[in-house]
Design an enzyme around this catalytic site. Structure first.
Site, PDB file in Angstrom:
ATOM      1  N   MET A   1      60.611  60.178  21.499  1.00  0.00           N
ATOM      2  CA  MET A   1      61.266  59.831  20.245  1.00  0.00           C
ATOM      3  C   MET A   1      62.480  58.959  20.534  1.00  0.00           C
ATOM      4  O   MET A   1      63.396  59.359  21.228  1.00  0.00           O
ATOM      5  CB  MET A   1      61.718  61.099  19.506  1.00  0.00           C
ATOM      6  CG  MET A   1      62.367  60.810  18.159  1.00  0.00           C
ATOM      7  SD  MET A   1      63.094  62.290  17.424  1.00  0.00           S
ATOM      8  CE  MET A   1      64.508  62.531  18.497  1.00  0.00           C
ATOM      9  N   CYS A   2      62.463  57.732  20.025  1.00  0.00           N
ATOM     10  CA  CYS A   2      63.556  56.792  20.246  1.00  0.00           C
ATOM     11  C   CYS A   2      63.919  56.108  18.937  1.00  0.00           C
ATOM     12  O   CYS A   2      63.162  56.137  17.973  1.00  0.00           O
ATOM     13  CB  CYS A   2      63.160  55.728  21.271  1.00  0.00           C
ATOM     14  SG  CYS A   2      62.591  56.378  22.852  1.00  0.00           S
ATOM     15  N   ARG A   3      65.087  55.506  18.921  1.00  0.00           N
ATOM     16  CA  ARG A   3      65.519  54.683  17.796  1.00  0.00           C
ATOM     17  C   ARG A   3      66.195  53.447  18.376  1.00  0.00           C
ATOM     18  O   ARG A   3      66.886  53.522  19.403  1.00  0.00           O
ATOM     19  CB  ARG A   3      66.505  55.434  16.892  1.00  0.00           C
ATOM     20  CG  ARG A   3      65.915  56.668  16.203  1.00  0.00           C
ATOM     21  CD  ARG A   3      64.863  56.292  15.168  1.00  0.00           C
ATOM     22  NE  ARG A   3      64.349  57.454  14.473  1.00  0.00           N
ATOM     23  CZ  ARG A   3      63.330  58.192  14.882  1.00  0.00           C
ATOM     24  NH1 ARG A   3      62.726  57.896  16.022  1.00  0.00           N
ATOM     25  NH2 ARG A   3      62.908  59.216  14.179  1.00  0.00           N
ATOM     26  N   ASN A 156      59.940  51.229  21.642  1.00  0.00           N
ATOM     27  CA  ASN A 156      59.924  52.506  20.953  1.00  0.00           C
ATOM     28  C   ASN A 156      58.463  52.904  20.805  1.00  0.00           C
ATOM     29  O   ASN A 156      57.658  52.141  20.288  1.00  0.00           O
ATOM     30  CB  ASN A 156      60.581  52.376  19.572  1.00  0.00           C
ATOM     31  CG  ASN A 156      60.669  53.695  18.836  1.00  0.00           C
ATOM     32  OD1 ASN A 156      60.691  54.747  19.469  1.00  0.00           O
ATOM     33  ND2 ASN A 156      60.710  53.644  17.524  1.00  0.00           N
TER      34      ASN A 156
END
Length: 365
Positions: A1-3, A156
């Site tokens: 999970m990345c932003r 991402n």
């Protein structure tokens, strides 16, 4: 999970004003989004209402957010890493034209060094990234963005069954690229550099970067086919040479939505209320600022447009914004009814597709 967030403007911007990802005092919305999207078992979650307290009652009512309260166990499980990369506003021959990178294994909202730097640095092109260590080790080597020469890139998503394609991917990297790569989470994006005619060039046309991006996705899909991998890969990739920006919203599936990707453009992006309340203003037809983000950064729904699944977006040196379909075996034309029926469960389960959009935030309360 990345932003992540990309900022490109005609004038340099102070890093502390780029997005809530960079400054702890304005990270509340991101922390909430991370909690909403964290792919954790249901028994670790409990429902609550969050209401902002600033502004008139009408605004507070609109800004109420249905979110999840995540237990301390989850917070310690998902360890966030923070990084930002930028190009100098004024070229200095002695310093060169390569981008500068800040990396940390602590989250942005708890990093005093990032606050100090962000208040003193200006740049016309910024990449910022927050990563949760759901795959790969917690280390500076795995912090995005990454740099090779004048190229900066980040991603991402994730490559399905990466261990089955890793060796083949390594074999396609140029020696000079392979020798620079340290972390495991950069290998598939580093492949972009190996697709360029001359990875050491100081600049590239946006068409060259587009071609390298398409070739990278095609290679990764080919590796998956050879390995017999069935699960889709989520490939939201971003690359820049300091002049052009190319980003993708892509999934190797005809039936699922890709990880979310949004853009906003205008003449100014400014804080209109203390406490990290930002909005994009469009005073005329000029595009002085273009931002690409993994999710909307403001509650102003008119600010943001969703990028279609399996599309590439390009910001040219002259600030033109192009959206180009990635036409391969996973592409579904917008005129095909199937394009409206892509499932959201796959990306949402991985914490990469928020169930709440700006429209839902305002209209569902």
């Amino acid at each position: 999970m990345c932003r992540f967030v990309i900022y490109k403007g005609t004038s340099p911007v102070q890093l502390s004003h780029v997005s809530p990802l960079l400054v702890p005092s304005t990270c509340a919305s991101f922390r909430l989004s991370a909690a909403i999207n964290a792919p954790v078992p249901l028994h670790h979650k409990s429902s609550l209402r969050f209401t902002t307290t600033s502004g008139p009652p009408e605004a507070n009512k609109r800004r109420r957010i249905r979110c999840w309260c995540v237990s301390t166990l989850i917070i310690t499980t998902y360890l966030f890493q923070t990084a930002a990369g930028w190009y100098d506003a004024d070229h200095d021959e002695e310093l060169g034209s390569q981008p500068c990178i800040f990396t940390s294994v602590t989250p942005a909202w708890n990093n005093a060094n990032l606050v100090r730097l962000a208040e003193k640095i200006k740049s016309p092109l910024v990449f910022a990234h927050v990563r949760a260590t759901t795959a790969g080790s917690l280390s500076l080597d795995n912090c995005h963005p990454f740099v090779f020469g004048n190229i900066m890139f980040m991603h991402n998503g994730g490559i399905a069954d990466f261990h089955l394609v890793k060796r083949r991917l390594q074999g396609e990297l140029l020696d000079e690229v392979f020798n620079v790569v340290q972390g495991n989470t950069v290998l598939h994006v580093a492949l972009i550099c190996s697709q360029l005619p001359d990875a050491n060039a100081k600049s590239f046309t946006h068409q060259t970067l587009q071609r390298a991006m398409l070739d990278t996705i095609a290679s990764l899909n080919n590796y998956a086919d050879l390995a017999g991998i069935i699960e889709p890969s989520l490939m939201n990739f971003c690359v820049t040479d300091g002049e052009s920006v190319v980003a993708t919203r892509y999934i190797s599936s005809r039936h699922d939505e890709a990880a979310s990707l949004w853009f906003s453009s205008g003449t100014t992006f400014s804080e209109y209320m203390q406490g990290g309340h930002y909005k994009m203003t469009k005073a005329d037809k000029r595009e002085n600022i273009i931002m690409i983000t993994s999710e909307p950064l403001t509650f102003e729904k008119a600010d943001w447009m969703e990028i279609r699944t399996n599309n590439m977006v390009v910001i040219t040196p002259k600030m033109n914004f192009l959206q180009i379909p990635i036409v391969d075996k996973f592409y579904v034309s917008p005129s095909d009814p199937a394009a409206l029926n892509r499932g959201t469960d796959f990306a949402a389960a991985k914490g990469l597709l928020s169930p709440l959009t700006p429209t839902h935030l305002r209209d569902s309360i």
